[in-house]
Motif scaffolding. Structure first.
Motif, PDB file in Angstrom:
ATOM      1  N   ARG A   1       0.633  -1.293   0.082  1.00  0.00           N
ATOM      2  CA  ARG A   1      -0.039  -0.004  -0.187  1.00  0.00           C
ATOM      3  C   ARG A   1       0.651   1.335  -0.001  1.00  0.00           C
ATOM      4  O   ARG A   1       0.306   2.371  -0.006  1.00  0.00           O
ATOM      5  CB  ARG A   1      -0.965  -0.057   1.334  1.00  0.00           C
ATOM      6  CG  ARG A   1      -1.960  -1.077   1.275  1.00  0.00           C
ATOM      7  CD  ARG A   1      -2.705  -1.234   2.423  1.00  0.00           C
ATOM      8  NE  ARG A   1      -3.412  -0.001   2.971  1.00  0.00           N
ATOM      9  CZ  ARG A   1      -3.752   0.037   4.220  1.00  0.00           C
ATOM     10  NH1 ARG A   1      -3.483  -0.718   4.996  1.00  0.00           N
ATOM     11  NH2 ARG A   1      -4.359   1.264   4.558  1.00  0.00           N
ATOM     12  N   THR A   2       2.143   1.145   0.132  1.00  0.00           N
ATOM     13  CA  THR A   2       2.838   2.383  -0.241  1.00  0.00           C
ATOM     14  C   THR A   2       4.217   2.282  -0.704  1.00  0.00           C
ATOM     15  O   THR A   2       4.507   1.146  -1.404  1.00  0.00           O
ATOM     16  CB  THR A   2       3.437   2.770   1.329  1.00  0.00           C
ATOM     17  OG1 THR A   2       4.087   4.124   1.580  1.00  0.00           O
ATOM     18  CG2 THR A   2       4.130   1.668   2.070  1.00  0.00           C
ATOM     19  N   HIS A   3       4.821   3.230  -0.915  1.00  0.00           N
ATOM     20  CA  HIS A   3       6.391   3.246  -1.703  1.00  0.00           C
ATOM     21  C   HIS A   3       7.335   4.140  -1.032  1.00  0.00           C
ATOM     22  O   HIS A   3       7.051   4.690  -0.087  1.00  0.00           O
ATOM     23  CB  HIS A   3       6.012   3.813  -3.074  1.00  0.00           C
ATOM     24  CG  HIS A   3       4.824   3.250  -3.766  1.00  0.00           C
ATOM     25  ND1 HIS A   3       5.310   1.929  -4.612  1.00  0.00           N
ATOM     26  CD2 HIS A   3       3.529   3.413  -4.117  1.00  0.00           C
ATOM     27  CE1 HIS A   3       3.998   1.636  -5.033  1.00  0.00           C
ATOM     28  NE2 HIS A   3       3.078   2.432  -4.904  1.00  0.00           N
ATOM     29  N   GLY A   4       8.536   4.092  -1.603  1.00  0.00           N
ATOM     30  CA  GLY A   4       9.517   4.931  -0.906  1.00  0.00           C
ATOM     31  C   GLY A   4       9.814   4.070   0.326  1.00  0.00           C
ATOM     32  O   GLY A   4       9.992   3.017   0.663  1.00  0.00           O
ATOM     33  N   HIS A   5      10.478   5.076   1.324  1.00  0.00           N
ATOM     34  CA  HIS A   5      11.303   4.530   2.508  1.00  0.00           C
ATOM     35  C   HIS A   5      10.542   3.598   3.370  1.00  0.00           C
ATOM     36  O   HIS A   5      11.102   2.491   3.904  1.00  0.00           O
ATOM     37  CB  HIS A   5      11.587   5.661   3.401  1.00  0.00           C
ATOM     38  CG  HIS A   5      13.019   6.557   2.749  1.00  0.00           C
ATOM     39  ND1 HIS A   5      12.743   7.357   1.688  1.00  0.00           N
ATOM     40  CD2 HIS A   5      14.272   6.441   3.091  1.00  0.00           C
ATOM     41  CE1 HIS A   5      13.925   7.821   1.379  1.00  0.00           C
ATOM     42  NE2 HIS A   5      14.665   7.218   2.198  1.00  0.00           N
TER      43      HIS A   5
END
Length: 139
Positions: free
Chosen positions: A75-79
Motif C-alpha cells: 500500500r505504500t512506496h518509498g522509505h
C-alpha cells in the motif's frame, strides 16, 4: 544471525534516516505506520503471555504479522516500503516453519522451529511494532 539482530540493524538504519532527515514520513505513511504497528501488536502479543501459547498459535500469529507487513508494503512506496520489505525479508524463515508433525517427513522443506526461534521472531516483530509506533507519532 538471529532475526532479531537483523531487524535491529534495519531499525537502526531507519532511525538514523529519520533523525538526519533522509527519511521524512508523510502524513499518509505515519497513519500506515501506526496501523501496521497496531496489527503487529495484535498478532504477536506481550512476551510474557505469548510464550505460553501452543506452537501452532505462535506460528499463526507470526504469519499474521508477516501478512500485515506485506499489506503495508503493497500500500505504500518509498522509505516505508523499503524499510518494511527489508525487515520482512529477515523474517522470511517463518514461512518455512511448520507446527505439525509430518509422517514420512514430506513437508516441502518446512521445519519445526525451536522455542528460541519462535521467541526470536516474536521479539523482532515487537521491535518493528515499537519502531513504527514511535515513527508514526513523531511524524
Amino acid at each position: 544471525m538471529s532475526m532479531l539482530k537483523e531487524v535491529e540493524r534495519v531499525v537502526h538504519e531507519a532511525e538514523a534516516q529519520l533523525a538526519d532527515g533522509t527519511w521524512e514520513l508523510t502524513s499518509t505513511d505515519a497513519v500506515l505506520a501506526r496501523q501496521t504497528a497496531a496489527a503487529l501488536d495484535t498478532a504477536v502479543g506481550p512476551a510474557d503471555a505469548h510464550w505460553a501459547l501452543p506452537r501452532i498459535e505462535r506460528l499463526a500469529a507470526l504469519r499474521e504479522a508477516l501478512a500485515a507487513l506485506a499489506m503495508t508494503v503493497a500500500r505504500t512506496h518509498g522509505h516505508l516500503a523499503w524499510f518494511l520489505a527489508d525487515a520482512s525479508s529477515h523474517l522470511a524463515p517463518v514461512l518455512h516453519w511448520r507446527a505439525l508433525d509430518a509422517p514420512g517427513n514430506r513437508t516441502f522443506g518446512a521445519v519445526l522451529p525451536t522455542g528460541d526461534e519462535l521467541a526470536d521472531a516474536e521479539a523482532a516483530i515487537r521491535l518493528l511494532a515499537t519502531t513504527l509506533t514511535r515513527a508514526g507519532h513523531d511524524a
